[in-house]
Write a protein that holds these residues in place. Sequence first.
Motif, PDB file in Angstrom:
ATOM      1  N   TYR A 184       0.827  -1.209   0.000  1.00  0.00           N
ATOM      2  CA  TYR A 184       0.000   0.000   0.000  1.00  0.00           C
ATOM      3  C   TYR A 184       0.861   1.258   0.000  1.00  0.00           C
ATOM      4  CZ  TYR A 184      -3.514   3.440   1.366  1.00  0.00           C
ATOM      5  OH  TYR A 184      -4.335   4.540   1.403  1.00  0.00           O
ATOM      6  N   THR A 197       0.522 -12.228   2.428  1.00  0.00           N
ATOM      7  CA  THR A 197      -0.417 -11.157   2.716  1.00  0.00           C
ATOM      8  C   THR A 197      -0.663 -11.147   4.216  1.00  0.00           C
ATOM      9  OG1 THR A 197      -2.728 -10.434   2.549  1.00  0.00           O
ATOM     10  CG2 THR A 197      -2.286 -12.748   2.078  1.00  0.00           C
ATOM     11  N   ASP A 272      -3.178  -3.949   2.839  1.00  0.00           N
ATOM     12  CA  ASP A 272      -3.014  -5.298   2.301  1.00  0.00           C
ATOM     13  C   ASP A 272      -3.714  -6.374   3.119  1.00  0.00           C
ATOM     14  OD1 ASP A 272      -1.273  -4.488   0.138  1.00  0.00           O
ATOM     15  OD2 ASP A 272       0.221  -4.098   1.668  1.00  0.00           O
ATOM     16  N   ARG A 565      -1.538  -2.580  -7.530  1.00  0.00           N
ATOM     17  CA  ARG A 565      -2.337  -3.416  -6.639  1.00  0.00           C
ATOM     18  C   ARG A 565      -3.599  -3.929  -7.342  1.00  0.00           C
ATOM     19  NH1 ARG A 565      -4.094  -0.843  -1.778  1.00  0.00           N
ATOM     20  NH2 ARG A 565      -3.705  -2.695  -0.508  1.00  0.00           N
TER      21      ARG A 565
END
Length: 697
Positions: A184, A197, A272, A565
């Motif tokens: 991010y 993640t 995320d 993203r």
Amino acid sequence: MKFSALLLLLAALPVSARFPEATPDSPGRRMLDRYFQQQVREIEETGGLKHIGSAEQWREHEPEYRRQLAEMLGLEPMPERTPLLPVKTGELKEEGFRVEKMHFQAVPGYYVTANLYLPEKVEAPCPAILYVCGHANVVKDGVSLGNKTGYHHHGVWFARHGYVCLIIDTVQLGEIRGEHHGTYSKGRWWWFSRGYTPAGLEAWAGMRALDFLETRLEVDKTRFGVTGRSGGGAYSWWVAALDERIKAAAPTAGVTSLKNHVVDGCVEGHCDCMYFVNTYRWDFDRLAALVAPRPLLIVNTDKDSIFPIDGVFQVYQNTRRLYSLLGREKNIGLQVAEGPHSDLQPLNMGAFHWFERHLKGADAMQVLHQGAEKCLDPAALRVLAETPADERNTTIDETFVPQAAAPAPPTNAGEWEAQSAKWMQGLREKVFAGWPKDAPGIQPVKEGGMERDGIQMSVFDLVTQQPFRLRLHITHRAGLRLEDLELVALNVLDEQGWQDFCNTYESRFAKLFDSFPQGEADETAFTSERKMFENFKWGMAYLCPRGIGPTEWTGSEKAQTQRLRRFYLAGQTLDSMRVWDIRRAIQAVREISGLKETPLWLQAHRDMAANTLYAALFEEGITRLDLHDLPTTHMQGPAYLNVLKILDMPQAAALAASKTRVVLHTADETPWEFASTTARNLQWPEKQWQIRKPPGE
């Protein structure tokens, strides 16, 4: 109002103008916008629930979908359930309830700080609620008290109403702060390559929290519920979908459609922790379906800008259809309150009522007289007096998802063939699964040509993947036909390469450039090119993959980050799709009249050298690769989903050298010892794998 009519009404509501960030108009940006719309439509058709037509069909797919979710969260195989080592550090006693301040280790060194709320008197085992927290940033005098303290009123309500409630901190906003913002805002694109993640870490912490609750005598292990809002809403989904010990769930503001995230830009408002690594290209209704047929209440407000109500309703409707197929439509509900993205009493009361009904058997008409009120000093809920010396919270992203161990170089052809086949299968299924499945034949279209100062330039347009139309420039000695060429070298350009190419040729061939950056004509480079063409019957082809040169998209650093993203949410990365562009360009060169049998070299620099290397693994008939400044690891180089769970750059280089001649231009041979040893062990021809130091080194 019928649900179908309501759905149409909700679909017409505008998503908040907060997203996406406005960026300059350009052909590349328009292509990219259309591309994401197209990708989302494809995933809506194949990655959701549309194909499920019966209860039997769902039951057939459900175990594999649950396994896929675990994999996409970095939990396949599941981590070892190591000792929790719970420690109680203090206790508060209040009217009607008490709070134990405690921590446990979800994996060794990852400390989960928590508050355990219990009724004042427990005469029989109680239903238990796992409350997972959103992004409440609670800090006093520079000390993080943990986001659990920002949601303590939920724990108080549950304890006062006969539940045990465990509220756990997240890794980002707990008492020991780790990271949720890797892609991010922190530039940790290697998270993609590692298949990591923080959503997976939070899911595992939640599952281990259930393990802890099972050890408490006050808890009825057959009546677990999970809830939380915002980030906690997302973690509620992960835990409920993966762990069937959860008997009722009420995720609040934690899910919406893939379209909302990718096309409407809501990804720009999320860190995320909200996303799995979308290897299998899912929409979010498939996640929701994994809670079925257990009681599920989807909770949201009508003016939430990061979980827009139209997408929430779409997820609800699709999941409700599955519940109906399973004969359990009464087990799914939708609670919508007026308001923004906030912790609101109407939302809380809906969740409380849901658990009263489904964990305690209360009547649907039961009246709840008390809301959730904050009544405790957050500082009094702090668990740790000091940070444990062995904590791994701050670096857990580096180890939570194991990286593939580098194997020893093969000693014989059989070992190499087996290892190569395994790697290639992994690349196809886990790394480049987002490539088109049924791509049409490539048809390069000649758009023009001209001759200047002894050099002929021709340009061809090729659609590598709709809607990306890329331009291929081919230069060679004037007076030669393409079929006269003895070699074609395809140069795959990055931003610097495009600038250098334009500086060399644009001043003479401007009519053949759709666009070009500002720069100064490089007469030395042009003269060098012309001299090469005078001495050799060579052709030089130049390609900019998507997002570079003529198809560049621009904007702020944040806007560019959020575009990367979006690819991730579509089960791709930008660089993995550039590999696809290079593959298609290789195919296009072979389709140009006169070049079908001409020896083909590939040449690229820096990260684009890695993309070119991987493209060569999937195409035949390449005579040679010249790779300059190739990154030594995907921790530094281009990000592809999950690639470091399969192999790293030295192994990929060896794979390429087993197919075609590879010349690596680098000053340091050490990182490439695996490929060098493999070449020696398997007795490849001397020039099959070469390392050349750049001039002056």
